[in-house]
Write an enzyme that holds these catalytic residues in place. Structure first.
Site, PDB file in Angstrom:
ATOM      1  N   SER A 247      -5.726  -8.826  52.731  1.00  0.00           N
ATOM      2  CA  SER A 247      -4.959 -10.112  52.450  1.00  0.00           C
ATOM      3  C   SER A 247      -4.642 -11.026  53.521  1.00  0.00           C
ATOM      4  O   SER A 247      -4.865 -10.546  54.643  1.00  0.00           O
ATOM      5  CB  SER A 247      -3.396  -9.651  52.109  1.00  0.00           C
ATOM      6  OG  SER A 247      -2.818  -8.996  53.165  1.00  0.00           O
ATOM      7  N   LYS A 248      -4.190 -12.246  53.195  1.00  0.00           N
ATOM      8  CA  LYS A 248      -4.193 -13.190  54.341  1.00  0.00           C
ATOM      9  C   LYS A 248      -3.209 -12.850  55.435  1.00  0.00           C
ATOM     10  O   LYS A 248      -3.288 -12.961  56.488  1.00  0.00           O
ATOM     11  CB  LYS A 248      -3.930 -14.731  53.924  1.00  0.00           C
ATOM     12  CG  LYS A 248      -3.708 -15.444  54.713  1.00  0.00           C
ATOM     13  CD  LYS A 248      -3.683 -17.050  54.308  1.00  0.00           C
ATOM     14  CE  LYS A 248      -3.468 -17.785  55.444  1.00  0.00           C
ATOM     15  NZ  LYS A 248      -3.159 -19.413  55.115  1.00  0.00           N
TER      16      LYS A 248
END
Ligand code: GLU
Length: 496
Positions: A247-248
């Site tokens: 995920s970012k």
């Protein structure tokens, strides 16, 4: 045979993530393989989180990857009337009901069920049993309601064939009467997605295993709406080395497709990396042309188990999964020069190093140069950084070769300018004559030729290593070589 119709339906709430790109790629590959269609549908029903910037980013990302679509982009919000009509139909036909339970009531029911350790899943179905009169009464009293789907009562099972995971079964009793329309009258994504897939005549749904709980409920919606089930193929998730979803928030920009574009990845090489994150051809091939991959791709060979995105945040050697880099290097070295040239052009333009003459008068020089220097490069950006001295007189000399090959021998301040004068005086500047002059000078000075040659490489290219030195000289050309050799003194610290 009916035409295969696949779709890529991103929610435009952020940038195109590598997981989304992989989904798009798998759907695209299967559509191309079967001569079918790929439909792009922007699932923008979450109006608060959907943005125009994100839509543009997704379109740009797909275009960069070379994933083209045959229909769309359609926008889910353009079909709201159909979603509402479908909910109404489910209500009319007795497959859904209005639920007036308030949030507080639901909470109290949940707590009571927990305390009594009941094995009832989710909502206790109170409103399912309201009479039409009771419903009318509550409505006229202005009570708000959601619409819930009526999961069949029998103790049967819902089942579907998954191309990757085989037959999936789930007991009806494991699924609660789920909400399909919110109290503000807006149908939920779960319903909209099915209505759109039915309208778009989607035959195959290839998406992540994280959607499997949705699939279980959506299969019931297909049945209730009297539509045939599409073929499902649930892809494994992509996890990091610690088995967490990428995920970012935890991994930063490396999960975004634009990162790879900015870092000089070759689009198809990146697709080639992506396809292997969750699919394998069944043999040890790793590098596929577009045509080869379309030919080799099958849904059945999508892996069942999760794939690992091998990224070590704290290892400076690898700024992303080393496999992505290694595949990119292999393309860089083997790619047809005519295909590589426009990609290098894009990078040089971005860095202000491009010259239009590289398209005609100096085309041959340009192709020869990129061919000569590409061997050691990892990404397209290296043409503008490590390869800068070929395209500009303004380049930095790396510290390591500067110390090792130049500063160690202060006499180079005389030696290299001497060599420069000899180069100017040569009747012809050729591989042989340039090498001979360098070796003769070393002999006269009674030093190893390597001292002259390594210093020359450093001064002329700024780099420690690279192609053969005399090839470099010919490519850079006599005038530039001579002026760089003459200017060697500038690399030494100023004397007082
Ligand atoms: N909009 C959904 C997503 O981006 C698509 C899910 C689906 O493939 O049905 O996750």
């Amino acid at each position: 045979m009916t035409e295969t119709r696949l779709r890529f339906p991103p929610s435009p709430t952020g940038y195109l993530h590598i997981g989304g790109a992989r989904t798009a790629l798998y759907n695209w590959l299967y559509a191309r393989k079967t001569g079918g269609k790929l439909i792009l549908r922007i699932e923008d029903t979450d109006t608060e989180r959907s943005t125009q910037g994100s839509i543009q980013g997704i379109l740009d990302g797909l275009e960069w990857l070379g994933i083209d679509w045959d229909e769309g982009p359609y926008f889910q919000t353009d079909f709201s009337h159909e979603h509402i009509a479908a909910a109404q139909r489910l209500l009319n036909e007795g497959n859904a009901y209005k639920c007036f339970c308030t949030q507080e009531e639901l909470k109290a029911k949940r707590e009571a069920a927990m305390a009594a350790k009941q094995d009832q899943v989710g909502y206790d179905r109170t409103c399912r049993h309201l009479t039409p009169e009771q419903v009318a009464e509550k409505e006229s009293a202005g009570l708000s309601y959601v619409v819930r789907f009526k999961v069949p009562d029998s103790d049967g099972i819902l089942a579907y064939e998954d191309k990757v995971l085989g037959r999936i079964e789930r007991r009806y009793s494991e699924t609660e009467d789920f909400v399909i329309v919110r109290s503000n009258g807006k149908p939920l994504y779960l319903l909209c997605n099915v209505v759109d897939d039915i309208r778009d005549r989607i035959t195959h749904i290839v998406r992540g295993q994280d959607h499997m709980t949705n699939t279980a409920r959506q299969v019931l919606l297909y049945e209730a709406l009297g539509a045939p089930l599409p073929v499902f193929a649930h892809m494994p998730l992509t996890l990091d080395l610690k088995k967490a979803k990428i995920s970012k928030r935890s991994h930063g920009e490396i999960v975004a497709v634009h990162f790879y574009r900015e870092h000089g990845f070759i689009p198809w090489a990146f697709c080639n990396f992506l396809v292997l994150l969750g699919w394998s051809p069944g043999d040890d091939r790793e590098i596929f042309s577009r045509e080869e991959l379309i030919e080799a791709f099958t849904l059945e060979r999508i892996n069942r188990s999760n794939s690992i995105f091998n990224y070590r945040k704290d290892d400076p050697k690898f700024f992303t999964d080393p496999k992505a880099i290694s595949i990119n290097e292999q393309y860089l070295r083997a790619m047809d020069l005519d295909e590589l040239a426009p990609l290098v052009q894009e990078v040089l333009e971005r860095e202000g190093l491009w010259n239009d003459a590289y398209l005609d008068g100096r085309r041959e020089w340009f192709l020869h140069t990129i061919d000569m220097i590409r061997d050691r490069f990892h990404t397209l950006n290296d043409f503008a950084s490590l390869g800068r001295a070929y395209f500009s007189d303004e380049f930095t000399v790396e510290e390591k070769p500067l110390k090792k090959n130049v500063l160690k021998h202060p006499d180079l301040k005389e030696w290299l300018p001497t060599l420069a004068e000899r180069y100017m005086a040569l009747p012809e500047f050729t591989l042989e004559s340039a090498e001979q002059a360098a070796r003769e000078l070393a002999e006269e000075l009674d030093i190893k030729p390597g001292i002259i040659i390594n210093a020359m490489r450093t001064v002329v290219t700024g780099q420690l290593a690279g192609p053969s030195m005399f090839d470099i000289l010919m490519t850079i050309g006599r005038n530039k070589v001579v002026s760089r050799l003459r200017a060697v003194a500038n690399l030494f610290p100023e004397e007082n």
